[in-house]
Motif scaffolding. Structure first.
Motif, short mmCIF file in Angstrom:
data_model
loop_
_atom_site.label_atom_id
_atom_site.label_comp_id
_atom_site.label_asym_id
_atom_site.label_seq_id
_atom_site.Cartn_x
_atom_site.Cartn_y
_atom_site.Cartn_z
N GLY A 103 52.90 40.64 44.25
CA GLY A 103 53.72 40.77 43.06
C GLY A 103 53.19 41.87 42.16
N VAL A 104 53.95 42.13 41.11
CA VAL A 104 53.55 43.15 40.13
C VAL A 104 53.62 42.54 38.73
CG1 VAL A 104 54.20 45.18 41.48
CG2 VAL A 104 55.94 44.03 40.10
N PRO A 105 52.71 43.01 37.86
CA PRO A 105 51.68 44.01 38.11
C PRO A 105 50.49 43.41 38.83
CG PRO A 105 51.43 43.15 35.89
CD PRO A 105 52.67 42.50 36.46
N THR A 106 49.84 44.21 39.64
CA THR A 106 48.58 43.82 40.26
C THR A 106 47.57 44.94 40.05
OG1 THR A 106 49.54 42.38 41.95
CG2 THR A 106 47.38 43.32 42.41
N CYS A 107 46.39 44.58 39.56
CA CYS A 107 45.29 45.52 39.42
C CYS A 107 44.29 45.25 40.54
CB CYS A 107 44.61 45.37 38.06
SG CYS A 107 45.62 45.90 36.68
N ALA A 108 44.05 46.25 41.36
CA ALA A 108 43.11 46.13 42.46
C ALA A 108 41.81 46.83 42.08
CB ALA A 108 43.70 46.75 43.73
N VAL A 109 40.71 46.09 42.17
CA VAL A 109 39.38 46.62 41.86
C VAL A 109 38.43 46.13 42.94
CG1 VAL A 109 37.59 46.91 40.12
CG2 VAL A 109 39.92 46.32 39.42
N ASP A 110 37.72 47.06 43.58
CA ASP A 110 36.87 46.70 44.71
C ASP A 110 37.73 45.93 45.72
OD1 ASP A 110 34.73 47.91 43.36
OD2 ASP A 110 34.15 46.04 42.38
N ASP A 111 37.33 44.73 46.09
CA ASP A 111 38.11 43.95 47.05
C ASP A 111 38.90 42.84 46.36
OD1 ASP A 111 35.96 42.40 46.26
OD2 ASP A 111 35.57 41.58 48.25
N LYS A 112 39.08 42.94 45.06
CA LYS A 112 39.70 41.86 44.30
C LYS A 112 41.03 42.30 43.70
CE LYS A 112 35.52 39.29 43.32
NZ LYS A 112 34.83 39.89 44.47
N LEU A 113 41.96 41.33 43.63
CA LEU A 113 43.28 41.57 43.06
C LEU A 113 43.47 40.68 41.84
CD1 LEU A 113 45.46 41.49 46.33
CD2 LEU A 113 44.50 43.50 45.19
N PHE A 114 44.01 41.28 40.77
CA PHE A 114 44.29 40.55 39.55
C PHE A 114 45.78 40.71 39.26
CE2 PHE A 114 39.90 41.81 39.56
CZ PHE A 114 39.22 40.69 39.08
N TRP A 115 46.52 39.60 39.43
CA TRP A 115 47.98 39.64 39.36
C TRP A 115 48.47 39.11 38.03
CZ3 TRP A 115 51.16 34.94 39.95
CH2 TRP A 115 52.54 35.22 39.87
N GLY A 116 49.36 39.87 37.41
CA GLY A 116 50.08 39.39 36.25
C GLY A 116 49.52 39.87 34.93
N PHE A 117 50.36 39.83 33.93
CA PHE A 117 49.98 40.19 32.57
C PHE A 117 48.86 39.30 32.06
CE2 PHE A 117 51.07 39.39 27.96
CZ PHE A 117 50.49 40.55 27.47
N ASP A 118 48.94 38.02 32.39
CA ASP A 118 47.94 37.07 31.88
C ASP A 118 46.60 37.16 32.61
OD1 ASP A 118 48.90 36.03 34.23
OD2 ASP A 118 49.33 34.03 33.45
N ALA A 119 46.50 38.04 33.61
CA ALA A 119 45.23 38.22 34.32
C ALA A 119 44.34 39.28 33.67
CB ALA A 119 45.48 38.58 35.78
N LEU A 120 44.82 39.94 32.62
CA LEU A 120 44.02 41.01 32.01
C LEU A 120 42.68 40.52 31.47
CD1 LEU A 120 46.72 43.19 30.17
CD2 LEU A 120 45.61 43.62 32.38
N MET A 127 40.87 38.14 32.71
CA MET A 127 40.07 37.92 33.91
C MET A 127 39.58 39.25 34.48
SD MET A 127 41.34 35.73 37.21
CE MET A 127 40.22 35.09 38.45
N LEU A 128 40.45 40.26 34.46
CA LEU A 128 40.06 41.60 34.90
C LEU A 128 38.93 42.13 34.03
CD1 LEU A 128 40.45 44.31 36.43
CD2 LEU A 128 42.28 44.83 34.81
N ARG A 129 39.05 41.96 32.75
CA ARG A 129 37.99 42.43 31.85
C ARG A 129 36.66 41.74 32.17
NH1 ARG A 129 37.44 44.99 26.77
NH2 ARG A 129 35.32 44.59 26.00
N ALA A 130 36.72 40.42 32.38
CA ALA A 130 35.49 39.68 32.70
C ALA A 130 34.84 40.23 33.96
CB ALA A 130 35.82 38.20 32.86
N TYR A 131 35.64 40.56 34.96
CA TYR A 131 35.08 41.11 36.20
C TYR A 131 34.41 42.45 35.94
CZ TYR A 131 34.65 43.01 40.88
OH TYR A 131 34.14 43.55 42.04
N LEU A 132 35.06 43.30 35.16
CA LEU A 132 34.49 44.61 34.85
C LEU A 132 33.21 44.49 34.02
CD1 LEU A 132 37.74 46.62 34.02
CD2 LEU A 132 36.44 46.62 36.16
N GLU A 133 33.08 43.38 33.30
CA GLU A 133 31.88 43.13 32.51
C GLU A 133 30.79 42.40 33.29
OE1 GLU A 133 33.45 42.76 27.92
OE2 GLU A 133 33.74 41.03 29.22
#
Length: 213
Positions: free
Chosen positions: A164-181, A183-189
């Protein structure tokens, strides 16, 4: 510096919200983003799903939630005159403005706001012509190379497990949806949760029943 691949389709209001919110959500972090337009309908078809706007009660809820999220986060948003619509012309235009299937942030911002601000018909011919004149694509949006790049983007997304979209792919991980932002930040931190095993443990839950399609 982490590299994020942001898979999007301009038909998706959640893609628009996530696109607008991304700089604020990741403020202060070191990262780079590559924006990749994909055909959301192609993802749905591959996974045997209907889009949220194709299920009547879910359609109403989706628009209400989108408007609420826009209000809550201070993001200007007007529902287009008709939705869903065929986004191919918009996707190909964005790809034609870039190279190798990627589109820069300015192009994506311009197309998203064409769709999600003002409440007009997103794919009305005259409006599309004005949009193309504004963006001045380097290549023919209807050309075979652009079509192939959009198809390749969609196939690449599917090969990574995108559904689905939006999906942010970082390394081998996928973060799907507006509400995943968040979670994405936590991973980058480097949040320790991601090393604790729960990410993989989620994959190991057995399916007690499977419905036929």
């Amino acid at each position: 510096m982490k590299r994020i691949t942001f898979f999007l389709d301009f038909i998706s209001p959640y893609s628009y919200l996530a696109f607008e919110q991304l700089p604020q959500a990741l403020q202060g972090l070191s990262y780079g983003v590559e924006y990749r337009p994909v055909l959301f309908a192609g993802l749905l078809k591959h996974h045997g799903q209907l889009g949220p706007a194709e299920i009547a009660p879910k359609r109403d809820w989706t628009y209400r939630q989108v408007l609420w999220n826009a209000h809550r986060h201070g993001i200007p948003l007007d529902l287009p005159a008709t939705h869903p619509f065929n986004p191919l012309a918009l996707l190909r235009l964005a790809v034609a403005c870039g190279a190798g299937g990627a589109a820069n942030r300015y192009v994506c911002e311009t197309v998203f706001r064409h769709v999600w601000r003002g409440g007009a018909d997103a794919v009305e011919a005259q409006r599309l012509e004005v949009l193309a004149q504004l963006l001045k694509p380097a290549r023919d949006p209807a050309g075979d190379a652009v079509k192939a790049e959009l198809k390749a983007n969609t196939e690449d997304a599917l090969s990574r497990g995108v559904f689905g979209v939006p999906t942010c792919a970082v390394d081998d991980k996928l973060f799907w949806g507006f509400d995943a932002l968040p979670m994405l930040r936590a991973y980058l931190e480097d949040d320790g949760w991601f090393a604790g095993g729960d990410w993989e443990r989620a994959r190991q839950v057995g399916a007690g029943i499977t419905r036929g399609r």
